[in-house]
Design a protein around this motif. Structure first.
Motif, PDB file in Angstrom:
ATOM      1  N   ASP A  21      14.265 -40.900 -83.248  1.00  0.00           N
ATOM      2  CA  ASP A  21      14.407 -40.979 -84.072  1.00  0.00           C
ATOM      3  C   ASP A  21      16.677 -41.054 -84.026  1.00  0.00           C
ATOM      4  OD1 ASP A  21      12.448 -41.408 -85.430  1.00  0.00           O
ATOM      5  OD2 ASP A  21      12.542 -39.818 -86.008  1.00  0.00           O
ATOM      6  N   GLY A  22      16.582 -42.489 -84.186  1.00  0.00           N
ATOM      7  CA  GLY A  22      18.145 -42.028 -84.463  1.00  0.00           C
ATOM      8  C   GLY A  22      19.086 -43.494 -84.453  1.00  0.00           C
ATOM      9  N   ASN A  23      20.219 -43.787 -84.953  1.00  0.00           N
ATOM     10  CA  ASN A  23      20.661 -44.770 -84.475  1.00  0.00           C
ATOM     11  C   ASN A  23      21.167 -45.054 -83.282  1.00  0.00           C
ATOM     12  OD1 ASN A  23      20.662 -45.269 -87.652  1.00  0.00           O
ATOM     13  ND2 ASN A  23      22.264 -44.572 -87.956  1.00  0.00           N
ATOM     14  N   PHE A  24      20.634 -45.888 -82.341  1.00  0.00           N
ATOM     15  CA  PHE A  24      20.765 -46.230 -80.536  1.00  0.00           C
ATOM     16  C   PHE A  24      21.666 -47.041 -80.884  1.00  0.00           C
ATOM     17  CE2 PHE A  24      17.411 -42.699 -80.970  1.00  0.00           C
ATOM     18  CZ  PHE A  24      18.013 -42.058 -80.122  1.00  0.00           C
ATOM     19  N   PRO A  25      22.509 -47.260 -80.077  1.00  0.00           N
ATOM     20  CA  PRO A  25      23.288 -48.622 -79.147  1.00  0.00           C
ATOM     21  C   PRO A  25      22.045 -49.635 -78.757  1.00  0.00           C
ATOM     22  CG  PRO A  25      24.347 -47.109 -77.957  1.00  0.00           C
ATOM     23  CD  PRO A  25      23.119 -46.179 -79.408  1.00  0.00           C
TER      24      PRO A  25
ATOM     25  N   VAL B  30      20.591 -49.502 -75.822  1.00  0.00           N
ATOM     26  CA  VAL B  30      19.839 -47.473 -75.484  1.00  0.00           C
ATOM     27  C   VAL B  30      17.788 -48.040 -76.022  1.00  0.00           C
ATOM     28  CG1 VAL B  30      19.541 -45.731 -75.559  1.00  0.00           C
ATOM     29  CG2 VAL B  30      22.090 -46.701 -75.764  1.00  0.00           C
ATOM     30  N   VAL B  31      18.251 -48.955 -77.271  1.00  0.00           N
ATOM     31  CA  VAL B  31      16.974 -48.861 -77.556  1.00  0.00           C
ATOM     32  C   VAL B  31      15.704 -49.082 -77.255  1.00  0.00           C
ATOM     33  CG1 VAL B  31      16.066 -50.976 -79.913  1.00  0.00           C
ATOM     34  CG2 VAL B  31      18.065 -49.991 -80.291  1.00  0.00           C
ATOM     35  N   PRO B  32      16.263 -50.165 -76.070  1.00  0.00           N
ATOM     36  CA  PRO B  32      14.617 -50.493 -75.134  1.00  0.00           C
ATOM     37  C   PRO B  32      14.467 -49.497 -74.313  1.00  0.00           C
ATOM     38  CG  PRO B  32      16.317 -52.245 -74.855  1.00  0.00           C
ATOM     39  CD  PRO B  32      17.102 -50.902 -75.628  1.00  0.00           C
ATOM     40  N   LEU B  33      14.637 -48.077 -74.079  1.00  0.00           N
ATOM     41  CA  LEU B  33      14.958 -46.951 -73.408  1.00  0.00           C
ATOM     42  C   LEU B  33      13.861 -46.910 -74.410  1.00  0.00           C
ATOM     43  CD1 LEU B  33      14.749 -44.775 -71.166  1.00  0.00           C
ATOM     44  CD2 LEU B  33      16.943 -44.483 -71.879  1.00  0.00           C
ATOM     45  N   VAL B  34      14.465 -45.703 -76.074  1.00  0.00           N
ATOM     46  CA  VAL B  34      13.444 -44.972 -77.049  1.00  0.00           C
ATOM     47  C   VAL B  34      12.471 -46.057 -77.579  1.00  0.00           C
ATOM     48  CG1 VAL B  34      14.571 -44.539 -79.462  1.00  0.00           C
ATOM     49  CG2 VAL B  34      15.990 -44.679 -77.440  1.00  0.00           C
ATOM     50  N   GLU B  35      12.258 -46.905 -76.937  1.00  0.00           N
ATOM     51  CA  GLU B  35      11.473 -47.971 -77.471  1.00  0.00           C
ATOM     52  C   GLU B  35       9.867 -47.862 -76.694  1.00  0.00           C
ATOM     53  OE1 GLU B  35      11.972 -51.758 -77.948  1.00  0.00           O
ATOM     54  OE2 GLU B  35      12.936 -51.961 -80.003  1.00  0.00           O
TER      55      GLU B  35
ATOM     56  N   GLY C 158      14.789 -32.665 -77.496  1.00  0.00           N
ATOM     57  CA  GLY C 158      14.598 -31.328 -77.978  1.00  0.00           C
ATOM     58  C   GLY C 158      13.822 -31.308 -78.855  1.00  0.00           C
ATOM     59  N   ASN C 159      14.022 -32.068 -80.368  1.00  0.00           N
ATOM     60  CA  ASN C 159      12.803 -32.516 -81.122  1.00  0.00           C
ATOM     61  C   ASN C 159      11.795 -32.162 -81.497  1.00  0.00           C
ATOM     62  OD1 ASN C 159      15.550 -31.630 -82.848  1.00  0.00           O
ATOM     63  ND2 ASN C 159      15.974 -33.372 -83.657  1.00  0.00           N
ATOM     64  N   VAL C 160      11.561 -33.381 -80.490  1.00  0.00           N
ATOM     65  CA  VAL C 160      10.369 -33.964 -80.156  1.00  0.00           C
ATOM     66  C   VAL C 160       9.247 -32.643 -79.417  1.00  0.00           C
ATOM     67  CG1 VAL C 160       8.261 -35.339 -79.282  1.00  0.00           C
ATOM     68  CG2 VAL C 160      10.536 -36.478 -80.107  1.00  0.00           C
ATOM     69  N   ARG C 161      10.229 -32.122 -78.015  1.00  0.00           N
ATOM     70  CA  ARG C 161       9.380 -31.032 -77.883  1.00  0.00           C
ATOM     71  C   ARG C 161       9.354 -29.766 -78.163  1.00  0.00           C
ATOM     72  NH1 ARG C 161      11.721 -26.641 -74.376  1.00  0.00           N
ATOM     73  NH2 ARG C 161      10.060 -26.594 -72.424  1.00  0.00           N
ATOM     74  N   ALA C 162      10.041 -29.657 -79.082  1.00  0.00           N
ATOM     75  CA  ALA C 162      10.255 -27.832 -80.097  1.00  0.00           C
ATOM     76  C   ALA C 162       9.411 -28.947 -81.491  1.00  0.00           C
ATOM     77  CB  ALA C 162      10.998 -28.393 -80.673  1.00  0.00           C
ATOM     78  N   GLY C 163       8.546 -30.077 -81.487  1.00  0.00           N
ATOM     79  CA  GLY C 163       7.234 -29.770 -82.734  1.00  0.00           C
ATOM     80  C   GLY C 163       8.049 -30.236 -83.594  1.00  0.00           C
TER      81      GLY C 163
END
Length: 397
Positions: A135-139, A142-147, A124-129
């Motif tokens: 960014d964040g501390n992900f397990p 989930v890290v591969p999905l975020v990457e 949502g923050n990316v979409r809002a600009g």
């Protein structure tokens, strides 16, 4: 205790050798069909206080070979009470176990889905600009999905930038040949070939109009696909009004801006400036003394309506659609390419909005530019916290 429901008795034949005091002088009637040494037999018989569950063992210890029966029994009500107590305990134990399982499963699901909630907020923050990447501390799961999502966002940004660059290169690449053709047409005109020169110049102008139109449209399409695109309406209105006050200085036209600082739209700032510049410039050209810019929001369709009014001569209703055609002008004597309103409507529709014309309360023309409301997140909330309506006029500059 007499008639307590717990009994014992020793029988030999039809005689009772001994019995518990709880029988209170009564006897237990047991079927006489068991033989000695055949183990323990169980019966449900009628007792002094109701149905009795009895167990019997038959032995032969009498000198006259008579069978001796050893009998113990208890009322069925005692067993039913014990079973009911056990069932009650088991029921509450299972309920507690089930609730603990539900609670544990809920906590586990909430804990397991927490990274996805953070991922949704980051998206949502990316979409809002307010952010360019997730960014964040992900397990680690989930890290591969975020990457992959960050790589997709980067690739999309690069494609958009490349598309804009190519559109600009195309426009610049065609501009020089068009200038040469136009110059040659003027030379032909000076040689007396007026018809040929007029035809070439007219076609060159049409080509330039189409190039400008398609370039603006391509840029808007590219920016529309970019996440986090938003623009502050007050900032864009003030910038355009400030520039046009200088441009139309001496005309006696006053430009007022009545826009809330909290109003933002899901649109590229450059495109919003271009749309407002076209609309307000037209209003200044035809206004007698006043041009007014104001906004209103719609909670039903989630649009922001930017209204530009002037006190000029306006347009007849039959001209409201004609002026949106590419290269079309209602008054052919007016300057310009007839491209401004066509670009404005096309850009607005690409962003999910629209442009409409109405008769202005000031007496002239009212142009209503409708654009989607930008998501209120991060930096936008901070900027909107300052929000109050600001009214500027030319005399304040």
């Amino acid at each position: 205790m007499p008639l307590s429901g717990y009994y014992w008795e020793i029988q030999e034949g039809d005689r009772v050798l001994a019995g518990s005091g709880s029988l209170d002088g009564k006897t237990l009637t047991i079927p006489q069909n068991a033989s000695a040494g055949t183990g323990i037999h169980t019966y449900e018989v009628s007792g002094p206080t109701g149905a009795v569950l009895a167990a019997e063992k038959v032995v032969s210890i009498s000198p006259n070979n008579a069978l001796t029966r050893f009998i113990v029994g208890t009322d069925r009500r005692h067993l039913d009470k014990m079973i009911a107590s056990f069932r009650n305990t088991l029921m509450w134990s299972l309920i507690a176990f089930g609730l603990s399982l539900i609670l544990g499963a809920t906590l586990l699901i909430l804990y397991a889905l927490k990274p996805f909630s953070e991922l949704r907020i980051s998206l949502g923050n990316v979409r809002a600009g307010t952010e360019k990447n997730l960014d964040g501390n992900f397990p680690s799961e989930v890290v591969p999905l975020v990457e992959e999502l960050n790589a997709l966002l980067k690739s999309t940004s690069e494609l958009v930038q490349r598309a804009r660059t190519q559109a600009g290169n195309l426009a610049h690449g065609l501009k020089t040949p068009l200038a040469i053709l136009t110059d040659e047409a003027h030379r032909i005109e000076r040689k007396g070939l007026l018809q040929s020169a007029t035809t070439i110049i007219s076609q060159c102008r049409k080509m330039q109009t189409q190039i400008d139109y398609q370039t603006a449209r391509a840029r808007a399409v590219a920016m529309r696909s970019m996440p986090g695109t938003f623009a502050n309406v007050l900032r864009a209105s003030e910038d355009v009004a400030r520039a046009l006050r200088r441009l139309h200085e001496g005309s006696g036209v006053t430009i007022s801006v009545d826009v809330s600082a909290a109003t933002s739209v899901a649109c590229d700032p450059q495109d919003l400036n271009e749309m407002l510049a076209n609309i307000i410039d037209n209003a200044c050209k035809y206004a007698k003394a006043a041009v007014r810019i104001e906004t209103s929001g719609s909670s039903s369709d989630k649009l922001v309506h930017i209204r530009v009014d002037d006190d000029g001569r306006g347009l007849p209703p039959e001209a409201f659609e004609v002026v949106f055609g590419v290269g079309e002008q209602w008054d052919s004597r007016a300057g310009g390419s007839g491209l401004g309103l066509a670009i404005v409507r096309d850009l607005a529709q690409l962003y999910g909005g629209n442009v409409e014309l109405q008769k202005s309360p000031l007496g002239g023309l009212s142009v209503i530019l409708s654009l989607p409301v930008a998501p209120q997140r991060g930096e936008q909330r901070a900027a909107n916290a300052e929000g109050r309506s600001v009214v500027l006029d030319r005399s304040a500059q």
